[in-house]
Design a protein around this motif. Sequence first.
Motif, PDB file in Angstrom:
ATOM      1  N   GLN A  56       0.809  -1.223   0.000  1.00  0.00           N
ATOM      2  CA  GLN A  56       0.000   0.000   0.000  1.00  0.00           C
ATOM      3  C   GLN A  56       0.842   1.272   0.000  1.00  0.00           C
ATOM      4  O   GLN A  56       0.330   2.360  -0.230  1.00  0.00           O
ATOM      5  N   ARG A  57       2.132   1.149   0.203  1.00  0.00           N
ATOM      6  CA  ARG A  57       3.003   2.326   0.237  1.00  0.00           C
ATOM      7  C   ARG A  57       3.730   2.590  -1.087  1.00  0.00           C
ATOM      8  O   ARG A  57       4.489   3.535  -1.200  1.00  0.00           O
ATOM      9  N   ILE A  58       3.477   1.772  -2.076  1.00  0.00           N
ATOM     10  CA  ILE A  58       4.147   1.952  -3.363  1.00  0.00           C
ATOM     11  C   ILE A  58       3.485   3.098  -4.122  1.00  0.00           C
ATOM     12  O   ILE A  58       2.265   3.123  -4.302  1.00  0.00           O
ATOM     13  N   ASP A  59       4.289   4.034  -4.524  1.00  0.00           N
ATOM     14  CA  ASP A  59       3.809   5.196  -5.264  1.00  0.00           C
ATOM     15  C   ASP A  59       3.278   4.757  -6.632  1.00  0.00           C
ATOM     16  O   ASP A  59       3.802   3.817  -7.229  1.00  0.00           O
ATOM     17  N   ASP A  60       2.269   5.439  -7.118  1.00  0.00           N
ATOM     18  CA  ASP A  60       1.687   5.104  -8.433  1.00  0.00           C
ATOM     19  C   ASP A  60       2.717   5.174  -9.552  1.00  0.00           C
ATOM     20  O   ASP A  60       2.604   4.474 -10.558  1.00  0.00           O
ATOM     21  N   ARG A  61       3.713   6.029  -9.411  1.00  0.00           N
ATOM     22  CA  ARG A  61       4.767   6.158 -10.429  1.00  0.00           C
ATOM     23  C   ARG A  61       5.929   5.197 -10.174  1.00  0.00           C
ATOM     24  O   ARG A  61       6.895   5.184 -10.924  1.00  0.00           O
ATOM     25  N   GLY A  62       5.834   4.431  -9.090  1.00  0.00           N
ATOM     26  CA  GLY A  62       6.897   3.508  -8.727  1.00  0.00           C
ATOM     27  C   GLY A  62       7.669   4.024  -7.522  1.00  0.00           C
ATOM     28  O   GLY A  62       7.620   5.211  -7.208  1.00  0.00           O
ATOM     29  N   SER A  63       8.352   3.128  -6.859  1.00  0.00           N
ATOM     30  CA  SER A  63       9.123   3.478  -5.668  1.00  0.00           C
ATOM     31  C   SER A  63      10.466   2.778  -5.695  1.00  0.00           C
ATOM     32  O   SER A  63      10.569   1.646  -6.167  1.00  0.00           O
ATOM     33  N   ARG A  64      11.450   3.441  -5.166  1.00  0.00           N
ATOM     34  CA  ARG A  64      12.737   2.799  -4.933  1.00  0.00           C
ATOM     35  C   ARG A  64      12.654   2.025  -3.628  1.00  0.00           C
ATOM     36  O   ARG A  64      11.929   2.402  -2.709  1.00  0.00           O
ATOM     37  N   LEU A  65      13.414   0.957  -3.546  1.00  0.00           N
ATOM     38  CA  LEU A  65      13.367   0.093  -2.369  1.00  0.00           C
ATOM     39  C   LEU A  65      13.703   0.858  -1.096  1.00  0.00           C
ATOM     40  O   LEU A  65      13.040   0.678  -0.073  1.00  0.00           O
ATOM     41  N   THR A  66      14.710   1.713  -1.128  1.00  0.00           N
ATOM     42  CA  THR A  66      15.096   2.435   0.090  1.00  0.00           C
ATOM     43  C   THR A  66      13.967   3.338   0.580  1.00  0.00           C
ATOM     44  O   THR A  66      13.692   3.385   1.782  1.00  0.00           O
ATOM     45  N   ALA A  67      13.293   4.029  -0.334  1.00  0.00           N
ATOM     46  CA  ALA A  67      12.179   4.895   0.056  1.00  0.00           C
ATOM     47  C   ALA A  67      11.012   4.064   0.575  1.00  0.00           C
ATOM     48  O   ALA A  67      10.345   4.438   1.541  1.00  0.00           O
ATOM     49  N   LEU A  68      10.776   2.943  -0.046  1.00  0.00           N
ATOM     50  CA  LEU A  68       9.699   2.045   0.365  1.00  0.00           C
ATOM     51  C   LEU A  68       9.961   1.491   1.763  1.00  0.00           C
ATOM     52  O   LEU A  68       9.063   1.484   2.612  1.00  0.00           O
ATOM     53  N   ALA A  69      11.170   1.049   2.007  1.00  0.00           N
ATOM     54  CA  ALA A  69      11.535   0.527   3.327  1.00  0.00           C
ATOM     55  C   ALA A  69      11.361   1.606   4.389  1.00  0.00           C
ATOM     56  O   ALA A  69      10.827   1.350   5.474  1.00  0.00           O
ATOM     57  N   GLU A  70      11.794   2.816   4.076  1.00  0.00           N
ATOM     58  CA  GLU A  70      11.675   3.916   5.033  1.00  0.00           C
ATOM     59  C   GLU A  70      10.217   4.217   5.348  1.00  0.00           C
ATOM     60  O   GLU A  70       9.837   4.332   6.510  1.00  0.00           O
ATOM     61  N   SER A  71       9.380   4.324   4.328  1.00  0.00           N
ATOM     62  CA  SER A  71       7.974   4.664   4.568  1.00  0.00           C
ATOM     63  C   SER A  71       7.227   3.543   5.285  1.00  0.00           C
ATOM     64  O   SER A  71       6.282   3.805   6.023  1.00  0.00           O
ATOM     65  N   ALA A  72       7.651   2.299   5.079  1.00  0.00           N
ATOM     66  CA  ALA A  72       7.029   1.164   5.763  1.00  0.00           C
ATOM     67  C   ALA A  72       7.673   0.891   7.121  1.00  0.00           C
ATOM     68  O   ALA A  72       7.244  -0.005   7.835  1.00  0.00           O
ATOM     69  N   GLN A  73       8.707   1.653   7.445  1.00  0.00           N
ATOM     70  CA  GLN A  73       9.450   1.489   8.697  1.00  0.00           C
ATOM     71  C   GLN A  73       9.988   0.065   8.842  1.00  0.00           C
ATOM     72  O   GLN A  73       9.838  -0.584   9.865  1.00  0.00           O
ATOM     73  N   LEU A  74      10.621  -0.384   7.758  1.00  0.00           N
ATOM     74  CA  LEU A  74      11.220  -1.717   7.717  1.00  0.00           C
ATOM     75  C   LEU A  74      12.698  -1.603   7.391  1.00  0.00           C
ATOM     76  O   LEU A  74      13.116  -0.644   6.735  1.00  0.00           O
TER      77      LEU A  74
END
Length: 157
Positions: A56-74
Amino acid sequence: MIDRLARGQQEEDDEMTGPSLGVLLFLPYRHLEQQVLTAVNDAGFPITLAQARLFQRIDDRGSRLTALAESAQLAKQSAAYLVAELVAAGYLTRSPDPSDGRAQLITITVRGRQVIDLARRVEQQVQAQWRTHLGAETYDQLHTALLQLREITDPFR
């Protein structure tokens, strides 16, 4: 004097009984999350809670793994593992990031969009139940108040 202070403190404590505001905010979210996850799984899209929370945190235009991990607090490794599972299930794809050839962009596939469409329909149904239960005015006030809180609580808005 001490007895009066103790009684005053007891009256304050009585007003604050029950779950904290944080818990009261979490309970409806957990209910909504479970309704969505159950509907998604029942529709033939097997996905775990951990996968869904990352997805649910993946941006519609796509996400980089580092940004995704940060936003998911993983941890990056945990996020990479969940992304690999979601790629294998056909919900996501990885491709070179056009703005940085060293990075990968994680994007949502057609199958993933089907999951999102279903999840949004279920969210709307649950929110309609809440609106009916609370009444339109209270529901709208709650929504407005939560939008205002988001201004100071959501670093990813």
